[in-house]
Write a protein that holds these residues in place. Structure first.
Motif, PDB file in Angstrom:
ATOM      1  N   ASP A   1      41.259  39.276  42.174  1.00  0.00           N
ATOM      2  CA  ASP A   1      42.929  38.579  41.927  1.00  0.00           C
ATOM      3  C   ASP A   1      43.399  38.802  43.174  1.00  0.00           C
ATOM      4  O   ASP A   1      44.109  39.859  44.099  1.00  0.00           O
ATOM      5  CB  ASP A   1      43.732  39.635  40.979  1.00  0.00           C
ATOM      6  N   GLU A   2      43.640  37.375  44.360  1.00  0.00           N
ATOM      7  CA  GLU A   2      43.983  37.051  45.086  1.00  0.00           C
ATOM      8  C   GLU A   2      44.909  38.422  45.842  1.00  0.00           C
ATOM      9  O   GLU A   2      45.010  38.939  46.806  1.00  0.00           O
ATOM     10  CB  GLU A   2      44.360  35.718  45.713  1.00  0.00           C
ATOM     11  N   VAL A   3      46.234  38.171  44.986  1.00  0.00           N
ATOM     12  CA  VAL A   3      47.433  38.692  45.334  1.00  0.00           C
ATOM     13  C   VAL A   3      47.423  39.737  44.823  1.00  0.00           C
ATOM     14  O   VAL A   3      48.598  40.737  45.101  1.00  0.00           O
ATOM     15  CB  VAL A   3      48.714  37.860  44.803  1.00  0.00           C
ATOM     16  N   GLY A   4      46.328  40.625  44.310  1.00  0.00           N
ATOM     17  CA  GLY A   4      46.471  41.989  42.992  1.00  0.00           C
ATOM     18  C   GLY A   4      46.266  42.845  44.212  1.00  0.00           C
ATOM     19  O   GLY A   4      45.648  43.300  45.245  1.00  0.00           O
ATOM     20  N   VAL A   5      46.787  44.431  43.570  1.00  0.00           N
ATOM     21  CA  VAL A   5      46.571  46.014  44.097  1.00  0.00           C
ATOM     22  C   VAL A   5      46.212  46.406  43.055  1.00  0.00           C
ATOM     23  O   VAL A   5      47.240  46.777  42.531  1.00  0.00           O
ATOM     24  CB  VAL A   5      47.570  46.335  45.660  1.00  0.00           C
ATOM     25  N   VAL A   6      45.687  48.089  43.837  1.00  0.00           N
ATOM     26  CA  VAL A   6      45.155  48.795  42.839  1.00  0.00           C
ATOM     27  C   VAL A   6      45.019  50.114  43.789  1.00  0.00           C
ATOM     28  O   VAL A   6      44.669  50.190  44.813  1.00  0.00           O
ATOM     29  CB  VAL A   6      43.557  48.772  42.112  1.00  0.00           C
TER      30      VAL A   6
END
Length: 149
Positions: free
Chosen positions: A55-60
């Motif tokens: 996901d281009e804007v995701g962070v985990v």
């Protein structure tokens, strides 16, 4: 030894000491360009299972562990790698110290979709909290949609 990026219940150091006693914690960080989601409801623990997807804007948020070879095999068993439920992938983690490191993580080999159980989501949120995830990240986990099981 190799770095493992734990994003689910394995973020909990107590659980990891049980599953991987020869593998010390190695910090925490973020996987950028990915997001936490759920899938494989038919295989799950009262609902869908945690996984990550691009996901281009995701962070985990992840906890890093330096996994010994013998512990990696045990962890693969826990994560059902031999059955094909999860598989290992390599990715980059941005540590809180500012370094980018290569690590591996488990991804679900099933379609995205379905809801996790409230109990499972609570386990994930508790593990993230113990690992030192920011309050807003933990709150986001606690407030995700879930089934009432």
């Amino acid at each position: 030894m190799s770095l493992y990026a734990a994003y689910g219940s394995n973020m909990d150091p107590a659980q990891m000491r049980q599953r991987c006693p020869s593998s010390p914690a190695a910090g925490v960080g973020w996987i950028r360009g990915w997001r936490l989601t759920f899938g494989g409801e038919e295989h799950g623990w009262e609902g869908a299972l945690a996984t990550i997807v691009p996901d281009e804007v995701g962070v985990v948020f992840v906890a890093l562990y330096d996994i010994a070879h013998k512990d990696a095999e045990n962890l693969d068993e826990w994560e059902s790698v031999p059955t094909g439920l999860y598989e290992r992938i390599k990715l980059h983690v941005h540590t809180l110290e500012g370094a980018d490191v290569a690590a591996w993580a488990y991804v679900l080999n099933a379609y995205e979709g379905g809801l996790p159980s409230a109990r499972y989501l609570g386990v994930l949120a508790d593990a993230a909290e113990v690992a030192g995830a920011p309050d807003d990240y933990v709150a986001g986990l606690r407030n995700r949609p879930c089934n009432s099981i």
